[in-house]
Motif scaffolding. Sequence first.
Motif, PDB file in Angstrom:
ATOM      1  N   ASP A 416       1.779  78.026 -33.944  1.00  0.00           N
ATOM      2  CA  ASP A 416       0.409  78.477 -34.188  1.00  0.00           C
ATOM      3  C   ASP A 416      -0.405  78.305 -32.924  1.00  0.00           C
ATOM      4  O   ASP A 416      -0.080  77.496 -32.045  1.00  0.00           O
ATOM      5  N   ILE A 417      -1.516  79.051 -32.842  1.00  0.00           N
ATOM      6  CA  ILE A 417      -2.430  78.958 -31.708  1.00  0.00           C
ATOM      7  C   ILE A 417      -3.594  78.059 -32.103  1.00  0.00           C
ATOM      8  O   ILE A 417      -4.164  78.210 -33.188  1.00  0.00           O
ATOM      9  N   TYR A 418      -3.937  77.124 -31.211  1.00  0.00           N
ATOM     10  CA  TYR A 418      -5.044  76.209 -31.448  1.00  0.00           C
ATOM     11  C   TYR A 418      -6.095  76.403 -30.363  1.00  0.00           C
ATOM     12  O   TYR A 418      -5.763  76.565 -29.187  1.00  0.00           O
ATOM     13  N   GLY A 419      -7.347  76.416 -30.766  1.00  0.00           N
ATOM     14  CA  GLY A 419      -8.441  76.433 -29.803  1.00  0.00           C
ATOM     15  C   GLY A 419      -8.964  75.026 -29.628  1.00  0.00           C
ATOM     16  O   GLY A 419      -8.929  74.218 -30.554  1.00  0.00           O
ATOM     17  N   PHE A 420      -9.440  74.711 -28.428  1.00  0.00           N
ATOM     18  CA  PHE A 420     -10.008  73.384 -28.209  1.00  0.00           C
ATOM     19  C   PHE A 420     -11.299  73.478 -27.418  1.00  0.00           C
ATOM     20  O   PHE A 420     -11.526  74.406 -26.641  1.00  0.00           O
ATOM     21  N   ASN A 421     -12.158  72.524 -27.683  1.00  0.00           N
ATOM     22  CA  ASN A 421     -13.413  72.361 -26.963  1.00  0.00           C
ATOM     23  C   ASN A 421     -13.454  70.903 -26.533  1.00  0.00           C
ATOM     24  O   ASN A 421     -13.532  70.002 -27.375  1.00  0.00           O
ATOM     25  N   ALA A 422     -13.364  70.645 -25.246  1.00  0.00           N
ATOM     26  CA  ALA A 422     -13.262  69.267 -24.745  1.00  0.00           C
ATOM     27  C   ALA A 422     -14.489  68.917 -23.911  1.00  0.00           C
ATOM     28  O   ALA A 422     -14.938  69.711 -23.086  1.00  0.00           O
ATOM     29  N   TYR A 423     -15.016  67.753 -24.165  1.00  0.00           N
ATOM     30  CA  TYR A 423     -16.133  67.276 -23.363  1.00  0.00           C
ATOM     31  C   TYR A 423     -16.140  65.748 -23.387  1.00  0.00           C
ATOM     32  O   TYR A 423     -15.575  65.124 -24.282  1.00  0.00           O
ATOM     33  N   LYS A 424     -16.788  65.174 -22.387  1.00  0.00           N
ATOM     34  CA  LYS A 424     -16.799  63.718 -22.263  1.00  0.00           C
ATOM     35  C   LYS A 424     -17.675  63.100 -23.339  1.00  0.00           C
ATOM     36  O   LYS A 424     -18.746  63.610 -23.654  1.00  0.00           O
ATOM     37  N   CYS A 425     -17.190  62.003 -23.883  1.00  0.00           N
ATOM     38  CA  CYS A 425     -17.986  61.210 -24.819  1.00  0.00           C
ATOM     39  C   CYS A 425     -18.978  60.393 -24.001  1.00  0.00           C
ATOM     40  O   CYS A 425     -18.581  59.615 -23.128  1.00  0.00           O
ATOM     41  N   THR A 426     -20.279  60.592 -24.241  1.00  0.00           N
ATOM     42  CA  THR A 426     -21.294  59.863 -23.480  1.00  0.00           C
ATOM     43  C   THR A 426     -22.352  59.282 -24.408  1.00  0.00           C
ATOM     44  O   THR A 426     -22.530  59.738 -25.537  1.00  0.00           O
ATOM     45  N   GLN A 427     -23.040  58.297 -23.905  1.00  0.00           N
ATOM     46  CA  GLN A 427     -24.120  57.657 -24.640  1.00  0.00           C
ATOM     47  C   GLN A 427     -25.327  57.477 -23.728  1.00  0.00           C
ATOM     48  O   GLN A 427     -25.247  57.712 -22.526  1.00  0.00           O
ATOM     49  N   THR A 428     -26.434  57.068 -24.323  1.00  0.00           N
ATOM     50  CA  THR A 428     -27.666  56.817 -23.580  1.00  0.00           C
ATOM     51  C   THR A 428     -28.039  55.346 -23.706  1.00  0.00           C
ATOM     52  O   THR A 428     -27.941  54.767 -24.791  1.00  0.00           O
ATOM     53  N   ILE A 429     -28.440  54.764 -22.598  1.00  0.00           N
ATOM     54  CA  ILE A 429     -28.971  53.399 -22.605  1.00  0.00           C
ATOM     55  C   ILE A 429     -30.428  53.484 -22.172  1.00  0.00           C
ATOM     56  O   ILE A 429     -30.740  54.070 -21.128  1.00  0.00           O
ATOM     57  N   GLU A 430     -31.325  52.937 -22.977  1.00  0.00           N
ATOM     58  CA  GLU A 430     -32.737  52.980 -22.643  1.00  0.00           C
ATOM     59  C   GLU A 430     -33.404  51.673 -23.054  1.00  0.00           C
ATOM     60  O   GLU A 430     -32.865  50.899 -23.857  1.00  0.00           O
ATOM     61  N   GLY A 431     -34.560  51.425 -22.493  1.00  0.00           N
ATOM     62  CA  GLY A 431     -35.265  50.200 -22.835  1.00  0.00           C
ATOM     63  C   GLY A 431     -36.628  50.141 -22.181  1.00  0.00           C
ATOM     64  O   GLY A 431     -37.074  51.079 -21.509  1.00  0.00           O
ATOM     65  N   ILE A 432     -37.304  49.023 -22.382  1.00  0.00           N
ATOM     66  CA  ILE A 432     -38.629  48.785 -21.810  1.00  0.00           C
ATOM     67  C   ILE A 432     -38.585  47.464 -21.054  1.00  0.00           C
ATOM     68  O   ILE A 432     -38.050  46.464 -21.545  1.00  0.00           O
ATOM     69  N   ALA A 433     -39.152  47.472 -19.847  1.00  0.00           N
ATOM     70  CA  ALA A 433     -39.246  46.255 -19.043  1.00  0.00           C
ATOM     71  C   ALA A 433     -40.610  45.605 -19.292  1.00  0.00           C
ATOM     72  O   ALA A 433     -41.650  46.271 -19.261  1.00  0.00           O
ATOM     73  N   ARG A 434     -40.589  44.296 -19.547  1.00  0.00           N
ATOM     74  CA  ARG A 434     -41.826  43.568 -19.845  1.00  0.00           C
ATOM     75  C   ARG A 434     -41.904  42.286 -19.022  1.00  0.00           C
ATOM     76  O   ARG A 434     -40.894  41.753 -18.562  1.00  0.00           O
ATOM     77  N   ASP A 435     -43.147  41.805 -18.896  1.00  0.00           N
ATOM     78  CA  ASP A 435     -43.392  40.485 -18.330  1.00  0.00           C
ATOM     79  C   ASP A 435     -43.013  39.470 -19.396  1.00  0.00           C
ATOM     80  O   ASP A 435     -43.559  39.473 -20.504  1.00  0.00           O
ATOM     81  N   ALA A 436     -42.055  38.596 -19.089  1.00  0.00           N
ATOM     82  CA  ALA A 436     -41.539  37.665 -20.098  1.00  0.00           C
ATOM     83  C   ALA A 436     -42.594  36.676 -20.565  1.00  0.00           C
ATOM     84  O   ALA A 436     -42.500  36.137 -21.670  1.00  0.00           O
TER      85      ALA A 436
END
Length: 636
Positions: A416-436
């Motif tokens: 059988d013929i298979y189609g594929f769509n490949a892409y990198k698994c990525t995530q986002t890292i975000e945050g806020i910097a504060r005066d402790a």
Amino acid sequence: MKTRVLILCFAICSSGLFAQKKLADKFFSNYGYIKASELYEEAVRKGDSSEHVLTRLGDCYYNNSNSEKAALWYGKAVNKYSKVNPEVIYKYIQSLRSVGKYEEANTWLNTFKEIQAGDSRIKYDADDVSIYSQLAESNPELIVNVEALPINSGNSDFGSYIHNGKLYFASARGGEGNKTYTWNDEPFLDLYEVTVEKEEGGKLKFGSAGMITSSKVNSDYHEASVAITNDGNTMYFTRDNVNSRNKLEYDKKGTTHLKIYKATLEDGSWENIKELPFNDEVFSTGHPTLSPDNKKLYFVSDRDGGFGQTDIYVVDINEDGSYGDPQNLGESINTAGREMFPFVAKDSTLYFSTDGFLNLGLLDIFKSNILKGDTSEPENLGAPYNSGYDDFAFFIDSEDEHKFGYFSSNRDGNDDIYGFNAYKCTQTIEGIARDAKTNDVLPDVEVRLIDKTGKVIATVSTGSDGSYKFEDVECNTTVTVVGTKPDYKEDQKMVITDDENDKVTKADLNLIPLIQDNQIVINPIFFDFDKWNIRTDAQYELENIVDVLRKHPNMVIKIESHTDSRGSDRYNMKLSDRRAKSTRDYIISRGIDENRIESAIGYGESQLLNKCSNGVKCTKEEHQLNRRSYFYIVKE
């Protein structure tokens, strides 16, 4: 009398078995594996478990990619007979791998190595079976969506090629009255085409598949494996050796071989069929693919002089349309096994299928940069492209961030013929910097993203709201986020990403201010017992003092050093003073003018912060509180 009857019966039975085996051999030699396996199995039921019958049964099922039954019959043969053909042992190894029996496969691999010490396939195999398990698992850093195409039929479909919005492929779907191929009891292969459109969101929409637009390409026998020139005017394809009367041609042994033909596009139809000059009647030539500039044609052949059963070759296409001499791609690509279905991507990456390199059993898809000058070992694509079954005819339609393409496999029974769509698994890292200390947001904090090797991957600055964001961070990795701002101690957070695509992870940063009221405040600096030399950990903390003084070139400070109450008052006074002055000397050694340190004085145990005076019983922690240094700002 009874004895004579038994002898006569045995003779008749033996004669019948011999005739049946001979008939099975005839079907086998003509690739009629289904009928041959039926006859061989009947022979076994009647008592013939000879090496010939058992290994032929294994071959019947191996050639039709039925690994479970191939392993069954090969296993019976190799365990009963001590000197079977080494190729039988290798196919047994492949069949065992195909069904996931890696430990057993490696046991027989060691036997094969003893018999076939010079076989090129040995050097690509691994003693550590965990490698096979790794290949069978999908790459966690990559998301690959694989789907069987809706154009597949109930028979064999394989060999995708995209050109100008059309997908070309081979199929045995046939029609009423079509001839049947005895290898698998399916109709002979013909070339088909279908329109392909990419809908919003990347999903592919296929039209209705029909035979290729031509009056002459498809014959009564096999056609497959298409390659089309960039201008769309010439098509190369594989066909059985068919003469002008649409009849098969055979060699002296009665075998018909594959040949490569080309056709030209005339008024929307593929016509003017011509055989390429480097074909022959005594060996097969097939599976054509073109280089990106269309100046070279790559193909597969079992001609003499190769490294194995089938090898990949290349031939130059001259400007006048003639061809050079075929050249073997060499031992970096070709092995003692089967190399098949080459495809050259737009970036000149060579993809092909083989059972000669480290694989999961049967044919696996590999890629190589040999056409770019890299002769290192080809890379197995692993799951989900490869399985324990035949995986082949790889085609990639794009080399951008999202890779679209096709491959063929019999993992679900038929090809059988298979189609594929490949892409990198990525995530986002975000945050806020504060005066402790104040919890105020901090703008202009330099935030670095650092990988597990210590390399800075990216750097951003926080905005007026104190926020930062890193996108496209790899899945299944460990990174560290480090925030830095003048007059603050840096803060860092370790983040471990998982395998969930597009996940957002929060990593807020809390930076401790170094200037608090009239002091530069750092972590306590420690000295060894009865010592006043500056240790490495103390130097690390004192660098914060150096940074503040560099940031504020007019600032002047004074240093105070204190001890706990243990030891004599006089001794502690001297010890603290030495420590204060060694602290001053270190700061000066880092390029700070000595005039910017007004004084460096030790106060011994004269200014304790708690009850722990002479004679008072205290814990180590309570005594530690009194061992401290202060850095007072006397001038801004």
